[in-house]
Write an enzyme that holds these catalytic residues in place. Structure first.
Site, PDB file in Angstrom:
ATOM      1  N   GLU A 302       0.809  -1.209   0.000  1.00 52.53           N
ATOM      2  CA  GLU A 302       0.000   0.000   0.000  1.00 52.53           C
ATOM      3  C   GLU A 302       0.850   1.270   0.000  1.00 52.53           C
ATOM      4  O   GLU A 302       0.534   2.228  -0.701  1.00 52.53           O
ATOM      5  CB  GLU A 302      -0.921  -0.005   1.226  1.00 52.53           C
ATOM      6  CG  GLU A 302      -2.028  -1.051   1.175  1.00 52.53           C
ATOM      7  CD  GLU A 302      -3.041  -0.735   0.085  1.00 52.53           C
ATOM      8  OE1 GLU A 302      -3.786   0.242   0.239  1.00 52.53           O
ATOM      9  OE2 GLU A 302      -3.070  -1.465  -0.929  1.00 52.53           O
ATOM     10  N   SER A 303       1.905   1.301   0.793  1.00 46.09           N
ATOM     11  CA  SER A 303       2.624   2.565   0.997  1.00 46.09           C
ATOM     12  C   SER A 303       4.134   2.460   0.956  1.00 46.09           C
ATOM     13  O   SER A 303       4.821   3.469   1.141  1.00 46.09           O
ATOM     14  CB  SER A 303       2.242   3.131   2.370  1.00 46.09           C
ATOM     15  OG  SER A 303       2.744   2.281   3.405  1.00 46.09           O
TER      16      SER A 303
END
Length: 465
Positions: A302-303
């Site tokens: 995700e990040s």
């Protein structure tokens, strides 16, 4: 599972105490187990941190035993002992990624898979182009393996080819030595190449060694006729009805997504960024029961473990939560990694709870992660499409084919939820599976009561000539 043959015949099943074999008529519920001879390895039989047995051959043997209506007893032997044990009469099937034995009385089933041996080397070394270049080289292989036998045969033809058999650890341990430059060449099964590339990104395969070989179950030198017939019919059925394809996808379906640069970058981030975040993931595991390494894999996808990450659509934080989801889970600051990771874990559990009770693991987790990416509304729309197309909405193997249809007008125009990038959800889940595999190999399971942040050691490799 449905019966494939008349049940009036008998098979021999192992007595629990003494390895003597007793004929048991079908369909009498078995009081004894199907005895499966196997060996440890990523394609055969291994135990995860929770003590659960896994492996492609293991799952096939379990499915066969279920069809017979019996339990399973595994005889897990060291690779170098396999040849001797195959000549014994204390097993029903040998399911250990084996090929038929030439000039042997031991009977085999029809082929289940096809495979070939290959030479692996570090991509910093000059690639070998022909077998004759192995002259003067030292090649390592797992002791008792088909690769070791092939190398010994080659050593009769190629001058000064030295063969070293590795007696401990597994093939991935040996390939990591190759990646670290401690050995120069390793002979391996080509089917392992994509799995190995997840852990050893600087591995390259060059020469093929020997001819293509079938992978079979061996049944001993005097198998019971009914058992042999049932095994053959089982293999035929699973190849025709998609069962084998689903099992292959469970072990191989996700391993071709990450490229070499992706893996190298991730391994570097494990060393530099993960130590600062590990405690937050482990705290979330203690609160939710989700393996902290899976949560770390989700967060990385995700990040890239950036607590301040923000997308153009407004999702933020290490778990990239939407504002709506954050409000629902009472997150006061999406950029706080402790809050974000715990909320992300709780949200995954909520998505898992939304699935029907009969959805089994690991499909339950993979489906929940797809919903994490595209939202439960779009995900439920994909489940509806699956039912309309007579696909199984509870199986990740089926849904990874259905989800991309959410981007096609002929499907999304009929849905209240509208268009969605379902293909991206598939990529997310498959990448997370690969990141998780890597973390499982490199990071120990959390000891929640007495949390451990360091690596645990394992047995060293023992080399023998």
């Amino acid at each position: 599972m449905k019966r494939l043959l008349p049940l009036g015949m008998t098979i021999f099943l192992a007595a629990c105490g003494d390895w003597s074999f007793t004929p048991l008529p079908f369909p009498t519920p078995a009081q004894h187990d199907l005895v499966v001879l196997t060996r440890g390895g990523p394609l055969t039989h291994q135990t995860d941190d929770a003590g659960n047995a896994t492996g492609l051959e293991h799952d096939l043997a379990e499915a066969f035993a279920q069809e017979l209506g019996v339990g399973v007893k595994y005889l897990v032997v060291a690779p170098e002992d396999m040849a001797k044990r195959l000549r014994s009469n204390d097993y029903h099937i040998a399911a250990a990624w084996l090929s038929p034995l030439p000039d042997s009385e031991i009977r085999a089933t029809p082929p289940i898979f096809q495979t070939q041996d290959t030479l692996a080397q570090n991509d910093a070394s000059l690639p070998l182009r022909e077998l004759a270049q192995l002259s003067g080289k030292t090649v390592h292989a797992m002791a008792g393996s088909r690769q070791a036998a092939n190398l010994h045969r080659l050593s009769l033809e190629i001058p000064d080819l030295a063969v070293v058999e590795v007696g401990h650890g597994d093939i991935l341990d040996l390939l990591e030595l190759l990646g670290n430059g401690q050995v120069d060449y390793v002979a391996m099964d080509k089917n392992l190449e994509d799995i190995a590339n997840q852990f050893v990104p600087n591995l390259r395969t060059t020469l093929l060694i020997g001819e293509e070989q079938p992978i079979v179950w061996l049944l001993g030198d005097a198998p019971n006729a009914e058992l042999a017939a049932r095994a053959n019919a089982f293999i035929d059925r699973i190849q025709r009805d998609g069962t084998l394809a689903k099992l292959e996808d469970r072990y191989f379906g996700h391993v071709r997504r990450l490229n070499q640069a992706d893996v190298i970058k991730f391994l570097g981030q494990i060393e530099t960024s993960l130590p600062k975040l590990r405690q937050y993931f482990q705290t979330a595991e203690a609160a939710t029961g989700i393996d902290w390494r899976l949560l770390a894999a989700v967060a990385y996808h995700e990040s890239h473990w950036d607590s301040n990450a923000t997308s153009p659509t407004g999702v933020r934080g290490i778990m990239m939560l939407t504002e709506e989801t954050a409000d629902r889970l009472k997150v006061s600051n999406r950029l706080d990694p402790r809050e974000s990771i715990l909320a992300g874990a709780r949200y995954i559990n909520l998505l898992k709870d939304n699935l029907p009770d009969d959805v089994r693991e690991p499909d339950r987790t993979w489906l929940a992660l797809a919903a994490y990416n595209i939202g439960p509304g779009h995900f439920n729309a994909a489940r509806t499409i699956a039912k309309q197309l007579k696909a199984d909405p509870n199986a990740w193997f089926e849904m990874k084919r259905i989800l991309p249809l959410l981007a096609k007008p002929q499907y999304y125009e009929r849905l209240k939820s509208g268009r969605a990038r379902g293909g991206e959800a598939v990529i997310l889940v498959e990448n997370i599976r690969s990141y998780y595999d890597i973390l499982v190999r490199h990071e120990p399971q959390a000891q929640i009561a007495t949390r451990v942040d360091g690596m645990t050691g394992g047995p060293g490799l023992k080399l023998k000539r």
